[in-house]
Design an enzyme around this catalytic site. Structure first.
Site, short mmCIF file in Angstrom:
data_model
loop_
_atom_site.label_atom_id
_atom_site.label_comp_id
_atom_site.label_asym_id
_atom_site.label_seq_id
_atom_site.Cartn_x
_atom_site.Cartn_y
_atom_site.Cartn_z
N THR A 1 0.35 -20.71 16.11
CA THR A 1 -0.42 -20.00 17.22
C THR A 1 -2.04 -20.22 17.89
OG1 THR A 1 -1.18 -18.08 16.36
CG2 THR A 1 -2.04 -19.20 15.25
N ASP A 2 -1.63 -19.23 18.85
CA ASP A 2 -2.47 -19.21 20.27
C ASP A 2 -4.28 -18.46 19.01
OD1 ASP A 2 -2.43 -16.51 19.64
OD2 ASP A 2 -2.06 -16.25 21.56
N GLU A 3 -3.71 -18.22 17.38
CA GLU A 3 -5.30 -16.94 17.16
C GLU A 3 -6.27 -18.85 16.73
OE1 GLU A 3 -5.06 -14.60 14.36
OE2 GLU A 3 -4.00 -13.72 15.58
N LEU B 1 8.48 -23.11 10.81
CA LEU B 1 7.61 -21.19 10.79
C LEU B 1 7.55 -21.19 9.43
CD1 LEU B 1 10.99 -21.76 12.83
CD2 LEU B 1 9.38 -20.12 13.55
N ARG C 1 -4.54 -8.90 23.68
CA ARG C 1 -3.34 -9.72 23.33
C ARG C 1 -2.71 -10.20 24.14
NH1 ARG C 1 -6.77 -10.02 20.26
NH2 ARG C 1 -7.02 -9.75 17.88
N ASP D 1 9.86 -22.40 -2.53
CA ASP D 1 8.94 -22.21 -2.07
C ASP D 1 8.06 -24.29 -1.29
OD1 ASP D 1 5.46 -22.03 -1.86
OD2 ASP D 1 5.33 -20.77 -4.14
N PRO E 1 -4.01 4.00 12.94
CA PRO E 1 -5.37 3.75 13.07
C PRO E 1 -5.26 1.91 13.87
CG PRO E 1 -3.52 2.74 10.58
CD PRO E 1 -2.79 3.53 12.55
N LYS F 1 -4.55 -22.15 10.13
CA LYS F 1 -3.02 -22.56 11.32
C LYS F 1 -3.92 -23.87 11.60
CE LYS F 1 0.28 -21.13 12.05
NZ LYS F 1 1.97 -21.41 10.76
N TYR G 1 -6.87 -16.79 8.46
CA TYR G 1 -5.45 -17.18 8.96
C TYR G 1 -5.16 -18.20 9.83
CZ TYR G 1 -1.30 -16.69 11.58
OH TYR G 1 -0.18 -17.04 12.84
P1 NAD Z 1 6.57 -13.93 8.94
O1 NAD Z 1 5.40 -13.58 8.04
O2 NAD Z 1 7.37 -12.12 9.10
O3 NAD Z 1 7.10 -14.62 8.22
C1 NAD Z 1 7.14 -15.27 7.36
C2 NAD Z 1 8.58 -16.25 6.35
O4 NAD Z 1 7.99 -17.79 5.87
C3 NAD Z 1 9.28 -15.48 5.14
O5 NAD Z 1 10.44 -14.99 5.52
C4 NAD Z 1 8.22 -15.65 4.03
O6 NAD Z 1 9.34 -15.51 2.70
C5 NAD Z 1 8.39 -17.49 3.89
N1 NAD Z 1 6.93 -17.89 3.58
C6 NAD Z 1 6.33 -17.44 3.13
N2 NAD Z 1 5.60 -18.46 2.44
C7 NAD Z 1 6.17 -19.61 1.80
C8 NAD Z 1 5.60 -20.81 1.10
N3 NAD Z 1 5.28 -20.94 0.08
N4 NAD Z 1 7.09 -21.36 1.40
C9 NAD Z 1 8.21 -21.04 2.16
N5 NAD Z 1 8.55 -19.89 2.47
C10 NAD Z 1 7.28 -19.14 3.03
O7 NAD Z 1 5.76 -14.48 9.98
P2 NAD Z 1 6.30 -14.69 11.73
O8 NAD Z 1 5.31 -13.53 12.12
O9 NAD Z 1 8.27 -15.13 11.83
O10 NAD Z 1 5.52 -16.49 12.23
C11 NAD Z 1 6.67 -17.68 11.79
C12 NAD Z 1 5.23 -18.63 12.58
O11 NAD Z 1 4.62 -18.31 13.09
C13 NAD Z 1 4.89 -19.06 11.55
O12 NAD Z 1 4.28 -20.15 10.97
C14 NAD Z 1 3.15 -18.19 11.85
O13 NAD Z 1 1.95 -18.57 12.44
C15 NAD Z 1 3.87 -18.29 13.47
N6 NAD Z 1 3.38 -17.68 14.68
C16 NAD Z 1 3.20 -16.60 14.03
C17 NAD Z 1 2.91 -15.71 15.16
C18 NAD Z 1 3.78 -13.25 15.90
O14 NAD Z 1 3.09 -12.79 16.48
N7 NAD Z 1 3.93 -13.49 14.59
C19 NAD Z 1 2.32 -15.31 17.01
C20 NAD Z 1 2.33 -17.02 17.14
C21 NAD Z 1 2.85 -17.90 16.16
O1 DAU Z 2 -1.72 -13.99 18.24
C1 DAU Z 2 -0.72 -14.78 17.74
C2 DAU Z 2 -1.14 -13.98 16.37
O2 DAU Z 2 -0.51 -12.90 16.42
C3 DAU Z 2 0.05 -14.89 15.11
O3 DAU Z 2 -0.35 -16.03 14.85
C4 DAU Z 2 0.06 -13.53 13.90
O4 DAU Z 2 0.90 -14.43 12.76
C5 DAU Z 2 0.34 -12.26 14.28
O5 DAU Z 2 0.04 -11.16 12.64
C6 DAU Z 2 -0.40 -11.97 15.76
O6 DAU Z 2 -1.86 -11.78 15.00
P1 DAU Z 2 -3.05 -10.38 15.37
O7 DAU Z 2 -3.61 -10.01 14.70
O8 DAU Z 2 -3.34 -10.42 17.04
O9 DAU Z 2 -1.90 -9.26 15.14
P2 DAU Z 2 -1.42 -7.77 14.29
O10 DAU Z 2 -0.38 -6.84 14.80
O11 DAU Z 2 -1.98 -7.70 13.07
O12 DAU Z 2 -2.88 -7.30 15.82
C7 DAU Z 2 -2.95 -6.91 16.70
C8 DAU Z 2 -4.24 -5.96 17.24
O13 DAU Z 2 -3.88 -4.64 17.30
C9 DAU Z 2 -5.59 -6.80 16.83
O14 DAU Z 2 -6.31 -6.56 17.59
C10 DAU Z 2 -5.95 -5.45 16.38
C11 DAU Z 2 -5.08 -4.60 16.04
N1 DAU Z 2 -4.97 -3.87 15.28
C12 DAU Z 2 -3.75 -4.09 14.29
C13 DAU Z 2 -3.43 -3.36 12.52
C14 DAU Z 2 -2.04 -4.31 12.08
C15 DAU Z 2 -5.24 -2.20 15.29
O15 DAU Z 2 -5.96 -1.71 16.08
N2 DAU Z 2 -4.78 -1.46 13.78
C16 DAU Z 2 -3.97 -1.84 12.75
O16 DAU Z 2 -3.49 -1.06 11.94
#
Ligand code: NAD
Ligand code: DAU
Length: 352
Positions: free
Chosen positions: A131-133, A82, A220, A60, A211, A160, A156
């Protein structure tokens, strides 16, 4: 042989990054450190788990003592961070888990890097994945650039943003050699089915409601996960210290249009009547603080490093849908147990 620590490597994006580095760089020893939370899954890496340049470590990043001794033991040359709590909806329920991993965990990694690197930063690099968020929400016009002011709206994105500030502060204050990237929404194989695209694929397969939050008019910018991993490789090796790069798909979709596109693809793949999956669309209560629109200007990474996406959205979505249809056991495994109770709580309006 360089020793590279990748954190969160059992998660969605991390597993693609680990695979790319293990297969491409036989001169690196890759250490994958992951706590294996609900989102971490070693099944994502079965194809490379026996590679001689790969080591998995369960742990962790928020555990200061553990991180400190791990760094002392292995003397990593590079860190790619990551590991994170990554789901906005979960951050609304439990912000502290996000502070712990995303903020404290990142600061632990920064401190441990400084402790082993001392003042000699030659050949060392700390790469923080963001992330772009963090930029908040766009209106109908405009794009996020690397100089857009941070304005996070969810727990979240606030966590970040905080971790990004710490990384930059360590660069300014201690000269720590860092690079940082802010990426848009990823999609692709191994995406945990709590996020829009894999959740809806899974629900369509199982004839469950789709949903859609609010009116569905949220936008997005989608990028295929393998292209994000390619960008991470380029920035890690060619990025300039203390620089930030935005990564995006040049690919904006309103949620409702994306859901309709996905429904059409799924009808064909599942040999269902045209329009059948769309009937599952159900508008539900909106996400609190829901950001209207994200869109990335990725021209810097394109011009400076020559990166651009390698697949179109149509190609990427086809690959993704095929992967989920061919990996129903993976889906079943990750949606059983604790995730089933999260789902029931989050979607109580449309439980079926
Ligand atoms: P994910 O939730 O799929 O994976 C996260 C991983 O981190 C998991 O394997 C989890 O077990 C591990 N983890 C969580 N807490 C931990 C801890 N305390 N110590 C060690 N490991 C831990 O996430 P993802 O979607 O693969 O995102 C990875 C990174 O990229 C994140 O930093 C996220 O903010 C960033 N990111 C994600 C997206 C996206 O669209 N998914 C976009 C831009 C940036
Ligand atoms: O922009 C990068 C981010 O993208 C990452 O940093 C985050 O880790 C990743 O989870 C993602 O965030 P979003 O909130 O954009 O992703 P999500 O898939 O949760 O939602 C995408 C869009 O869809 C958002 O406008 C919310 C909507 N949504 C999501 C879910 C889960 C729905 O309408 N219904 C749903 O059930």
């Amino acid at each position: 042989m360089k020793k590279i620590l990748i954190t969160g490597g059992a998660g969605f994006i991390g597993s693609h990054v680990v695979r790319l580095f293990v297969t491409k760089y036989s001169n690196y020893q890759i250490y994958n450190l992951d706590a294996l939370t609900y989102a971490g899954n070693l099944e994502n890496l079965v194809d490379i788990e026996n590679a001689s340049n790969y080591t998995f470590i369960k742990g962790d990043i928020s555990d200061e003592q553990f991180i400190s001794s791990l760094f002392q033991k292995h003397q990593f040359d590079g860190v790619i961070n990551l590991a994170a709590e990554s789901h906005v909806d979960r951050s609304i329920e439990d912000p502290m888990a996000f502070v712990k991993t995303n903020v404290i965990g990142t600061v632990n990694l920064l401190n441990a890097s400084r402790a082993i690197w001392g003042d000699n930063y030659e050949g060392k690099r700390f790469y923080h994945i963001s992330t772009d968020e963090v930029y908040g929400s766009l209106g109908a016009e405009g794009l996020f650039t690397e100089t857009t002011a941070y304005d996070p709206n969810s727990p979240y994105s606030a966590s970040k943003a905080s971790s990004d500030h710490f990384v930059r502060a360590y660069g300014e204050t201690y000269g720590l050699p860092y690079v940082l990237t802010n990426c848009s929404n990823n999609y692709g194989p191994n995406h945990f089915p709590e996020k829009l695209i894999p959740l809806f694929i899974n629900n369509i397969i199982n004839h469950k409601p789709l949903p859609v939050y609010g009116d569905g008019n949220y936008t997005r910018d989608w990028l295929f996960v393998v292209d994000h991993a390619r960008a991470i490789d380029m920035v890690f090796h060619q990025g300039v210290n203390h620089e930030t790069y935005n990564i995006g798909g040049f690919n904006e979709w309103k949620n409702i249009d994306l859901v309709r596109l996905l429904c059409g693809i799924m009808d064909v793949k599942l040999e269902r009547e045209a329009g059948e999956s769309e009937k599952l669309i159900t508008y539900v209560k909106d996400r609190p603080g829901h950001d209207l629109r994200y869109a990335i200007d990725a021209s810097k990474i394109k011009e400076k490093l020559g990166w651009e996406p390698s697949v179109t959205f149509e190609q990427g979505l086809e690959l993704t849908v095929n992967w989920y249809l061919n990996n129903t056991d993976w889906l079943k495994n990750v949606t059983s147990g604790a995730y089933a109770s999260y789902y029931d709580k989050q979607y109580k309006e449309v439980r079926s």
